[in-house]
Design an enzyme around this catalytic site. Sequence first.
Site, PDB file in Angstrom:
ATOM      1  N   ARG A  91      59.484  87.796   1.238  1.00 49.77           N
ATOM      2  CA  ARG A  91      60.406  86.736   1.642  1.00 49.77           C
ATOM      3  C   ARG A  91      60.973  87.046   3.016  1.00 49.77           C
ATOM      4  NH1 ARG A  91      61.558  83.486  -2.178  1.00 49.77           N
ATOM      5  NH2 ARG A  91      63.319  82.669  -1.045  1.00 49.77           N
ATOM      6  N   HIS A 109      54.823  97.644   7.632  1.00 48.52           N
ATOM      7  CA  HIS A 109      53.856  96.577   7.907  1.00 48.52           C
ATOM      8  C   HIS A 109      52.474  97.198   8.123  1.00 48.52           C
ATOM      9  CE1 HIS A 109      52.496  92.672   9.258  1.00 48.52           C
ATOM     10  NE2 HIS A 109      51.849  93.298  10.210  1.00 48.52           N
TER      11      HIS A 109
HETATM   12  C1  GRF Z   1      51.957  96.975   2.026  1.00 50.01           C
HETATM   13  O1  GRF Z   1      50.709  96.917   2.640  1.00 50.01           O
HETATM   14  C2  GRF Z   1      53.060  96.813   3.039  1.00 50.01           C
HETATM   15  O2  GRF Z   1      52.720  97.315   4.297  1.00 50.01           O
HETATM   16  C3  GRF Z   1      53.214  95.315   3.109  1.00 50.01           C
HETATM   17  O3  GRF Z   1      53.015  94.863   1.798  1.00 50.01           O
HETATM   18  C4  GRF Z   1      52.179  95.783   1.100  1.00 50.01           C
HETATM   19  C5  GRF Z   1      52.896  96.145  -0.160  1.00 50.01           C
HETATM   20  O4  GRF Z   1      52.107  96.906  -1.023  1.00 50.01           O
HETATM   21  N1  GRF Z   1      54.511  94.960   3.656  1.00 50.01           N
HETATM   22  P1  GRF Z   1      52.798  97.615  -2.288  1.00 50.01           P
HETATM   23  O5  GRF Z   1      53.453  96.504  -3.104  1.00 50.01           O
HETATM   24  O6  GRF Z   1      53.765  98.617  -1.779  1.00 50.01           O
HETATM   25  O7  GRF Z   1      51.659  98.241  -3.058  1.00 50.01           O
END
Ligand code: GRF
Length: 189
Positions: A91, A109
């Site tokens: 979000r 990210h």
């Molecule tokens: C990760 O790749 C993070 O960089 C991005 O969303 C993904 C989340 O993965 N913001 P998880 O839910 O931590 O397995």
Amino acid sequence: MKKIAVFCSGNGSNFQALIEAVRRKKLAASIALMVCDNPKAFALERAKKAGIPVVLIPPKLFEKREDYEKVVVQILKNQNVDAVVLAGFMRIFTGYFIGSFKNRIVNIHPSYLPAFKGAHAIQDAFRAKVQETGVTVHLVVEAVDAGPILAQEKVKILKKDSLEKLEKRIHAVEHKLYPKALQKFLKTL
Ligand code: GRF
């Protein structure tokens, strides 16, 4: 000891990496709660197993984004949370939420920002056939994926890579980089 709240919408593998870093004393923080917007998120199982309180509020119960955020902010303030740690929270916050925890909201990210902003960063880098992508830990500001960078690591895209293989390597880097970057950041608060 700094108190953090982790926000998740899905799998929660980064959340798990933080739980383990706290356990192994690599991250000097206590995870006060996990905030979730998705009742189907696997992250909920992880919280349960680790005994971490969950705040599961479906944002669609609220007419305005701010109204949802007000409830969440109140809970975070009530718990004296020092920093908000986004871990796959899908979000976008309003200025109200960001202002309530100014320079205290961290995100991870899956690209070497500023390249490949947005929700499909791994796929976008893979399809663009660039030679490398990466992982970025940054502070959250109102512009999406644009806040000050706390830590970054490059990940090579190999000739033989499939999207799945690349995703796996990026996540492995995330799981190491996030606790490390947070440990450093929390010391500055
Ligand atoms: C990760 O790749 C993070 O960089 C991005 O969303 C993904 C989340 O993965 N913001 P998880 O839910 O931590 O397995």
